[in-house]
Design an enzyme around this catalytic site. Structure first.
Site, PDB file in Angstrom:
ATOM      1  N   LYS A  16     -50.739  52.092 -70.631  1.00  0.00           N
ATOM      2  CA  LYS A  16     -51.212  52.492 -69.821  1.00  0.00           C
ATOM      3  C   LYS A  16     -52.787  52.324 -70.414  1.00  0.00           C
ATOM      4  O   LYS A  16     -54.082  52.467 -69.902  1.00  0.00           O
ATOM      5  CB  LYS A  16     -51.266  54.395 -70.156  1.00  0.00           C
ATOM      6  CG  LYS A  16     -49.953  54.448 -68.963  1.00  0.00           C
ATOM      7  CD  LYS A  16     -49.662  55.938 -69.280  1.00  0.00           C
ATOM      8  CE  LYS A  16     -49.579  56.719 -70.434  1.00  0.00           C
ATOM      9  NZ  LYS A  16     -47.946  56.464 -71.192  1.00  0.00           N
ATOM     10  N   ARG A  90     -49.096  65.872 -67.154  1.00  0.00           N
ATOM     11  CA  ARG A  90     -47.991  65.162 -68.255  1.00  0.00           C
ATOM     12  C   ARG A  90     -46.664  66.246 -68.320  1.00  0.00           C
ATOM     13  O   ARG A  90     -45.335  66.403 -68.466  1.00  0.00           O
ATOM     14  CB  ARG A  90     -47.833  65.032 -69.480  1.00  0.00           C
ATOM     15  CG  ARG A  90     -48.126  64.025 -69.961  1.00  0.00           C
ATOM     16  CD  ARG A  90     -48.157  63.881 -71.414  1.00  0.00           C
ATOM     17  NE  ARG A  90     -47.751  62.749 -72.106  1.00  0.00           N
ATOM     18  CZ  ARG A  90     -49.084  61.786 -73.267  1.00  0.00           C
ATOM     19  NH1 ARG A  90     -50.151  61.561 -72.861  1.00  0.00           N
ATOM     20  NH2 ARG A  90     -48.287  61.459 -73.851  1.00  0.00           N
ATOM     21  N   ARG A 129     -47.881  48.835 -82.970  1.00  0.00           N
ATOM     22  CA  ARG A 129     -49.408  49.056 -82.573  1.00  0.00           C
ATOM     23  C   ARG A 129     -50.530  49.947 -83.785  1.00  0.00           C
ATOM     24  O   ARG A 129     -49.731  50.322 -84.724  1.00  0.00           O
ATOM     25  CB  ARG A 129     -49.360  51.154 -81.603  1.00  0.00           C
ATOM     26  CG  ARG A 129     -50.820  50.989 -80.963  1.00  0.00           C
ATOM     27  CD  ARG A 129     -50.543  52.041 -79.563  1.00  0.00           C
ATOM     28  NE  ARG A 129     -49.872  53.404 -80.043  1.00  0.00           N
ATOM     29  CZ  ARG A 129     -50.150  54.095 -78.757  1.00  0.00           C
ATOM     30  NH1 ARG A 129     -50.479  53.507 -77.682  1.00  0.00           N
ATOM     31  NH2 ARG A 129     -49.727  55.216 -78.965  1.00  0.00           N
ATOM     32  N   ARG A 162     -50.886  55.084 -86.217  1.00  0.00           N
ATOM     33  CA  ARG A 162     -50.957  56.442 -85.185  1.00  0.00           C
ATOM     34  C   ARG A 162     -49.738  56.936 -86.194  1.00  0.00           C
ATOM     35  O   ARG A 162     -48.451  56.898 -85.989  1.00  0.00           O
ATOM     36  CB  ARG A 162     -50.811  56.869 -83.741  1.00  0.00           C
ATOM     37  CG  ARG A 162     -52.157  56.915 -83.097  1.00  0.00           C
ATOM     38  CD  ARG A 162     -52.067  56.839 -81.917  1.00  0.00           C
ATOM     39  NE  ARG A 162     -51.234  57.433 -80.876  1.00  0.00           N
ATOM     40  CZ  ARG A 162     -50.866  57.498 -80.041  1.00  0.00           C
ATOM     41  NH1 ARG A 162     -52.360  57.259 -78.888  1.00  0.00           N
ATOM     42  NH2 ARG A 162     -50.204  58.376 -79.564  1.00  0.00           N
ATOM     43  N   ARG A 173     -41.089  61.337 -78.741  1.00  0.00           N
ATOM     44  CA  ARG A 173     -41.673  61.373 -76.942  1.00  0.00           C
ATOM     45  C   ARG A 173     -41.401  60.034 -75.979  1.00  0.00           C
ATOM     46  O   ARG A 173     -41.609  61.618 -74.947  1.00  0.00           O
ATOM     47  CB  ARG A 173     -43.429  60.587 -77.615  1.00  0.00           C
ATOM     48  CG  ARG A 173     -43.630  61.203 -78.652  1.00  0.00           C
ATOM     49  CD  ARG A 173     -44.855  60.216 -79.618  1.00  0.00           C
ATOM     50  NE  ARG A 173     -46.144  59.281 -78.457  1.00  0.00           N
ATOM     51  CZ  ARG A 173     -46.393  58.148 -78.886  1.00  0.00           C
ATOM     52  NH1 ARG A 173     -45.995  57.554 -79.993  1.00  0.00           N
ATOM     53  NH2 ARG A 173     -46.876  58.065 -77.882  1.00  0.00           N
TER      54      ARG A 173
HETATM   55  P1  AMP Z   1     -51.330  58.998 -75.794  1.00  0.00           P
HETATM   56  O1  AMP Z   1     -51.967  59.422 -76.160  1.00  0.00           O
HETATM   57  O2  AMP Z   1     -51.336  59.790 -74.622  1.00  0.00           O
HETATM   58  O3  AMP Z   1     -49.611  58.898 -76.127  1.00  0.00           O
HETATM   59  O4  AMP Z   1     -51.033  61.214 -76.495  1.00  0.00           O
HETATM   60  C1  AMP Z   1     -51.049  61.644 -77.480  1.00  0.00           C
HETATM   61  C2  AMP Z   1     -50.463  62.893 -77.821  1.00  0.00           C
HETATM   62  O5  AMP Z   1     -51.662  63.633 -77.222  1.00  0.00           O
HETATM   63  C3  AMP Z   1     -48.980  63.388 -76.574  1.00  0.00           C
HETATM   64  O6  AMP Z   1     -48.070  63.066 -77.563  1.00  0.00           O
HETATM   65  C4  AMP Z   1     -49.491  65.030 -76.926  1.00  0.00           C
HETATM   66  O7  AMP Z   1     -48.972  65.107 -78.236  1.00  0.00           O
HETATM   67  C5  AMP Z   1     -50.280  64.789 -76.170  1.00  0.00           C
HETATM   68  N1  AMP Z   1     -51.445  64.891 -74.953  1.00  0.00           N
HETATM   69  C6  AMP Z   1     -52.132  63.996 -74.854  1.00  0.00           C
HETATM   70  N2  AMP Z   1     -52.009  64.383 -73.135  1.00  0.00           N
HETATM   71  C7  AMP Z   1     -51.199  65.501 -72.855  1.00  0.00           C
HETATM   72  C8  AMP Z   1     -51.427  66.269 -71.765  1.00  0.00           C
HETATM   73  N3  AMP Z   1     -51.667  65.565 -70.730  1.00  0.00           N
HETATM   74  N4  AMP Z   1     -50.564  66.963 -72.303  1.00  0.00           N
HETATM   75  C9  AMP Z   1     -50.149  67.345 -73.101  1.00  0.00           C
HETATM   76  N5  AMP Z   1     -50.161  66.956 -74.239  1.00  0.00           N
HETATM   77  C10 AMP Z   1     -50.836  66.065 -74.205  1.00  0.00           C
END
Ligand code: AMP
Length: 215
Positions: A16, A90, A129, A162, A173
């Site tokens: 994404k 989400r 990554r 990360r 996740r």
């Molecule tokens: P991402 O970079 O999109 O994989 O997000 C990393 C982490 O940020 C996720 O595993 C969640 O802990 C938090 N996060 C990001 N976006 C959301 C969201 N819309 N709702 C809840 N947690 C989020």
């Protein structure tokens, strides 16, 4: 294309962020990644960052009330009214709140793009990554290599893995995605215009397919 509102849906590691960063520029849309917003807050040590990091480290979702405050503030601050949301919504609560928020401004979502990828490929991709904590650029040891090993091509920053890209947290996740985010697929099929793209191929191939379905 200007003024269009697109949601990118898909499991962690479906590409994404990589795709949104590309086609946002190509289509003149603002790329909003809630993961990047949260990581910036963690880096800056703000109250939001302190609260969010406890969840992020474990691969859990940050609570809806925090996320809704964050996204509302971000959308209100934009000059452009065309955007791509990457990583939001989400949960069903977030999706419903977003529709209500937009409806209040006589706006709506134009397209929901679902990127589908098999779990084993995701674990492989996320383990390889590497990211730049300075400018949020994303690389991959196999597929998106840098000119100088370990250094960001864009800003020269030192690349890191990360903390939530360790295998155990990746699997957590993925479970969280299945339980809390996958129900959004049905929600958007019913309420908005959802299209599915395969995320299994190469970056260019997927990018071309996304541009084709968005145009
Ligand atoms: P991402 O970079 O999109 O994989 O997000 C990393 C982490 O940020 C996720 O595993 C969640 O802990 C938090 N996060 C990001 N976006 C959301 C969201 N819309 N709702 C809840 N947690 C989020």
């Amino acid at each position: 294309m200007e003024g269009r509102k697109v949601i990118l849906l898909g499991p962690p590691g479906s590409g994404k962020g990589t795709q949104a960063a590309r086609f946002a520029g190509e289509l003149g849309l603002e790329h909003i990644s809630t993961g990047d917003l949260l990581r910036d807050a963690v880096k800056e040590g703000t109250e939001l960052g302190k609260k969010a990091s406890q969840y992020m480290e474990k691969g859990l979702l940050v609570p809806d009330d925090i996320m809704l405050g964050l996204i509302e503030e971000k959308l209100d601050s934009l000059d452009s009214n065309g955007w791509i949301l990457d990583g939001f919504p989400r949960t069903l609560t977030q999706a419903e709140a977003l529709s209500t928020m937009l409806g209040g401004h006589q706006q709506k979502i134009d397209r929901v793009l679902l990127i589908e990828v098999d779990s084993e490929l995701i674990v492989q991709r996320l383990s390889n990554r590497r990211v730049c904590p300075q400018c949020n650029a994303v690389y991959n040891l196999n597929t998106i290599r840098t000119a100088v090993e370990g250094k960001c091509d864009a800003c020269g920053g030192d690349l890191v893995k990360r903390p939530d890209d360790e295998e155990e947290t990746i699997r957590k996740r993925l479970d969280v995605y299945e339980e809390q985010t996958a129900p959004l697929i049905g929600y958007y099929r019913e309420h908005d215009d959802l299209v599915t793209v395969s995320g299994a191929g190469g970056i260019e191939e997927i990018n071309a397919e996304i541009l084709r379905v968005l145009k």
